[in-house]
Design a protein around this motif. Sequence first.
Motif, PDB file in Angstrom:
ATOM      1  N   MET A   1       6.972   6.963   4.680  1.00 34.28           N
ATOM      2  CA  MET A   1       7.231   5.564   4.322  1.00 34.28           C
ATOM      3  C   MET A   1       7.967   5.491   2.982  1.00 34.28           C
ATOM      4  O   MET A   1       7.597   6.188   2.043  1.00 34.28           O
ATOM      5  CB  MET A   1       5.877   4.839   4.206  1.00 34.28           C
ATOM      6  CG  MET A   1       6.011   3.350   4.139  1.00 34.28           C
ATOM      7  SD  MET A   1       4.355   2.617   4.072  1.00 34.28           S
ATOM      8  CE  MET A   1       4.413   1.813   2.507  1.00 34.28           C
ATOM      9  N   SER A   2       9.010   4.661   2.948  1.00 34.35           N
ATOM     10  CA  SER A   2       9.741   4.583   1.669  1.00 34.35           C
ATOM     11  C   SER A   2       8.926   3.761   0.663  1.00 34.35           C
ATOM     12  O   SER A   2       8.155   2.874   1.047  1.00 34.35           O
ATOM     13  CB  SER A   2      11.115   3.953   1.878  1.00 34.35           C
ATOM     14  OG  SER A   2      10.980   2.579   2.076  1.00 34.35           O
ATOM     15  N   TRP A   3       9.086   4.080  -0.544  1.00 32.34           N
ATOM     16  CA  TRP A   3       8.267   3.480  -1.610  1.00 32.34           C
ATOM     17  C   TRP A   3       9.193   2.882  -2.649  1.00 32.34           C
ATOM     18  O   TRP A   3      10.042   3.566  -3.206  1.00 32.34           O
ATOM     19  CB  TRP A   3       7.383   4.577  -2.216  1.00 32.34           C
ATOM     20  CG  TRP A   3       6.592   4.164  -3.424  1.00 32.34           C
ATOM     21  CD1 TRP A   3       6.788   4.593  -4.702  1.00 32.34           C
ATOM     22  CD2 TRP A   3       5.501   3.258  -3.471  1.00 32.34           C
ATOM     23  NE1 TRP A   3       5.885   4.017  -5.532  1.00 32.34           N
ATOM     24  CE2 TRP A   3       5.074   3.183  -4.809  1.00 32.34           C
ATOM     25  CE3 TRP A   3       4.835   2.488  -2.504  1.00 32.34           C
ATOM     26  CZ2 TRP A   3       4.008   2.371  -5.210  1.00 32.34           C
ATOM     27  CZ3 TRP A   3       3.774   1.696  -2.920  1.00 32.34           C
ATOM     28  CH2 TRP A   3       3.363   1.639  -4.251  1.00 32.34           C
ATOM     29  N   GLU A   4       9.054   1.579  -2.889  1.00 31.51           N
ATOM     30  CA  GLU A   4      10.002   0.915  -3.785  1.00 31.51           C
ATOM     31  C   GLU A   4       9.443   0.620  -5.161  1.00 31.51           C
ATOM     32  O   GLU A   4       9.994  -0.183  -5.892  1.00 31.51           O
ATOM     33  CB  GLU A   4      10.491  -0.375  -3.128  1.00 31.51           C
ATOM     34  CG  GLU A   4      11.231  -0.069  -1.854  1.00 31.51           C
ATOM     35  CD  GLU A   4      12.360  -1.014  -1.576  1.00 31.51           C
ATOM     36  OE1 GLU A   4      12.466  -2.030  -2.282  1.00 31.51           O
ATOM     37  OE2 GLU A   4      13.125  -0.729  -0.653  1.00 31.51           O
TER      38      GLU A   4
END
Length: 401
Positions: free
Chosen positions: A1-4
């Motif tokens: 999951m991308s993490w911003e």
Amino acid sequence: MSWEAPLAERVRNLKPSPTLAVDAKAKALKAQGVDIVNLSAGEPDFDTPDHIKEAAIKAIRDGFTKYTAVAGIPELKEAIAAKMKRDYNTEYSADEIIASTGGKQVLYNIMQAILDPGDEVIIPVPYWVSYPALVELAGGVPQFLMCSADDGFALDIDGLASMITSRTRAIILNSPSNPTGAAYSEKDLEEVARLASQHGFYIISDDIYDEIRFDGKAPANVVSINPECRDRALIVNGVSKTYAMTGWRIGYLAGPAAVVKATSKIQSQSTSNPNSIAQKAAAAALSGPQDCIQTMNSAFAERKEYIVSRLRGIDGVKCVEPSGAFYAFPDMSAFYGKKHAGSTISDSLTLADYLLESARIACVPGIAFGDDRFIRFSYATDMAVIKEGMDRLEKALGELE
Ligand code: PMP
Ligand code: GLU
């Protein structure tokens, strides 16, 4: 999951201090070998006087390197109290004084201590860059009181009276002012004190430039003018400017014990005491020989004369005579609408960019201080640099069409 890396709302709209940002950019360009004339920094070019450095060296040798009382060591508080007595004829006891990590932290702590969300703080314009951000970080709402160069940036007392609401919690005064160099008259200070008592709000008096004056007047603030407003005056000061000690990071607050206690709680849960060694140095600065101030002020006064006369000598530039601090704040709006190499100078940002790109002068656009017509030039740098800066400015402005 991308993490911003999500961030809190309070920081999303927060901008870095523009004065520190311009200064950092100028220093970075200089480090790359670019020939920059840096008139941006609000920082004395003088070295910290030797007797102050010696006090710090002694503190280290004596092992004075541990936590201290959160609000500062007794020796420093006594030196601050003595300064308040000496310059303002006002007595403050130890529980009415707190030392912090620079005047900036003092102001931050005050806003956290006195503002509830929606509380209003009146800020005269032009203002020092950090006031609105400090108010907003505490959930407060800045209310801007416009002041005019035509009146020498005097306070508009009628305008102030008409802005006061049931949410007004404080006004911030800064005299002499960064960026204008203007100092408030006794009459205006008296009026502010009267309105604050009548409507019940704090007067935050940022006196950081109080001893850097060229108008022959002694330091004055609301409390020295009207001792009765002592219970609502929050006197902010520090050693950064007066003693050329910007890096040491010592500021202080003198005010009602309840506010001092509240800021001390905030400090105890955030930063603890200010640096122990710097506290010893600040105590030496405030209680030691004071002739270093006069030496530095004479140099500032000479530079002020020079820079103001050079600015006024340029067609289209208008500049109010500063009473203190070390900034010239000329109105440059006569150049807006002019062009260079196809691009238009439309405001203080584009003018400051043009001066940096074309003339290699670093200065701070007026918009950072709430008034787009102006540019701030610091003269806390040596004469040769100021002269070179003014030569370049005159040439660069002359090349606009
Ligand atoms: N107030 C004003 C008006 C200033 O110009 C500055 C300079 N940075 C400060 C407060 C804070 O100074 P310091 O944190 O270095 O004490
Ligand atoms: N007060 C100085 C200035 O206005 C230092 C920078 C800052 O703290 O914003 O340039």
